[in-house]
Design an enzyme around this catalytic site. Sequence first.
Site, PDB file in Angstrom:
ATOM      1  N   SER A 219       0.770  -1.195   0.003  1.00  0.00           N
ATOM      2  CA  SER A 219       0.064   0.147   0.042  1.00  0.00           C
ATOM      3  C   SER A 219       0.925   1.321  -0.166  1.00  0.00           C
ATOM      4  O   SER A 219       1.718   1.460  -0.776  1.00  0.00           O
ATOM      5  CB  SER A 219      -1.044  -0.014   1.215  1.00  0.00           C
ATOM      6  OG  SER A 219      -2.086   0.932   1.162  1.00  0.00           O
ATOM      7  N   ASP A 440      -8.565  -4.119  -6.416  1.00  0.00           N
ATOM      8  CA  ASP A 440      -8.139  -3.601  -5.323  1.00  0.00           C
ATOM      9  C   ASP A 440      -8.837  -2.414  -4.766  1.00  0.00           C
ATOM     10  O   ASP A 440      -8.797  -1.461  -5.576  1.00  0.00           O
ATOM     11  CB  ASP A 440      -6.502  -3.389  -5.247  1.00  0.00           C
ATOM     12  CG  ASP A 440      -6.168  -2.957  -3.771  1.00  0.00           C
ATOM     13  OD1 ASP A 440      -6.722  -2.342  -3.103  1.00  0.00           O
ATOM     14  OD2 ASP A 440      -5.105  -3.612  -3.510  1.00  0.00           O
ATOM     15  N   HIS A 469      -6.870  -6.210  -0.875  1.00  0.00           N
ATOM     16  CA  HIS A 469      -5.698  -5.133  -0.645  1.00  0.00           C
ATOM     17  C   HIS A 469      -4.724  -6.304  -0.265  1.00  0.00           C
ATOM     18  O   HIS A 469      -4.447  -6.497   0.845  1.00  0.00           O
ATOM     19  CB  HIS A 469      -6.006  -4.241   0.211  1.00  0.00           C
ATOM     20  CG  HIS A 469      -5.226  -3.311   0.148  1.00  0.00           C
ATOM     21  ND1 HIS A 469      -4.762  -2.388  -0.926  1.00  0.00           N
ATOM     22  CD2 HIS A 469      -4.600  -2.594   1.324  1.00  0.00           C
ATOM     23  CE1 HIS A 469      -3.918  -1.479  -0.654  1.00  0.00           C
ATOM     24  NE2 HIS A 469      -3.766  -1.698   0.818  1.00  0.00           N
TER      25      HIS A 469
END
Length: 503
Positions: A219, A440, A469
């Site tokens: 991320s 995602d 994710h």
Amino acid sequence: MKRQRAIGRSCSALAIVLGLSGTLLAAPAVADGSRTPQVRWGPCPDDVVAEAAPTVLRCGTVSVPVDHADPGSARIDLMVSRLAATDPDQRRGTLMLNPGGPGGSGLALPALLVARGIPADVLATYDLIGMDTRGIGHSAPVSCGLTPEGPYIANIPPYAADDAAVTAQAKVAEQVAEQCAEHDSDGLLRHLTTANTARDLDLIRAALGEEKTSYLGYSYGTALGAAYASMFPERSDRIVLDSNIGDTHLDRDGMRRYALGMEQSFPDFAKWAAARHGSYGLGRTPAQVRRTYFTLAKQLDNAPVAGIDGNLLRLTTFGQLFKKLQYPKLAQQWQTLANGDDAAARRLMSQDAAAADVPASFDNSLSVFLAVTCNDIKWPRNVDTYRRGVAEDRERYPLFGAATANITPCAFWRHAPAEPPVAVDDDGPRNVLVVQNLRDPATPHAGGELLRRKFADRSRLLSVDDGGHGAYVLGDNPCALNTTTRYLVEGRMPDKDTLCPAG
């Protein structure tokens, strides 16, 4: 009201997405090389021990300057953790880890990856290095004085139904920006940037006695990893960037891509829920499940149940799309709210809040998110810019767009960026593997494509036909696991961009 705030708090824990004014002073790529810090390993703090159990980690600190442009300035200690490589003969070096955020604590991340089944060959090849980056947890934590009962409960603004809602949120955003400035008594907040954190990584590398370091970031951790590989290409070894925001910083475009991600990932949940209509009653087809979402959000906008309004429904739905394991909980929440059962909804949400109870880290996590996001790049200050964006995204991304385009405290941030954001450097070794799920909710596939183009021939893109994710170890796709492990252990980068089929 407390239960309503608690749900927002749990979502914030999930999140986990321009001209510059003033004189820009570029800090050096690396700070004060004459003062190479050293790490003395010892037991980790009790909270890290508890989170990592049964895996045992060792912890230590590395001293870094608050201001890398002035190495002689005040210093802070950053806490790092280590899970030593299991095979000294096979050991290649260090694999630095970052869980995302900005604002996520990473000290226990080596243990989390062990619990999720990271391959033994990776554990034999690398010392896994977790850390709390500057401003987080055990590394000189910062505070804006935020509370779960206050008006700012998540790193995504509330859904804006109309222009008036944007105007109302602007007042909250300005208040939060001023509150952060007032709490910044030691002046650390303005030094929380991706570039400075990348410089910290290089000092940690030196403290560990390594000429190079490998890196695995998820991320926002992809932005940090991209910055490190760009600022220190000769010191970067094998770099894996998983679930990419698309650059070295989160800007307004990146934040708005959250809405694209929800549009692309929601059909997976809708298909799942439609197949279980007999149990949850949310719709017999994916299209009906989608209509249920809009109907329920509007219903809660007009008449909240157990303090849950339409905005919190949208926010919790976004957060529950991060993992397929959360689909049953999301369906149960929808079912309870649709029935208007206030008592049942209170029980359900109370259980949810208890499971995700993070009062100690709530303020710190959101404060770091704001500081890094607002310091990295200058955000638009004109409220009309956000009104237009909200109107655009309400139409093109109806599930969530009027939230992610809404105004944030960055529009009123007191500190202008001290330097331009780190530019992705495509001049370096071919050592960046970009890993990206096709669907995602927070970092859509477009983010991986963007970073792949910016790194050019330094990188390869590994696309994964999956949702959620996080792909490597955190996902369940054999091809993604095998390809990434092969690169980390053997250095075998795919010859070309590759698509992993659904597992």
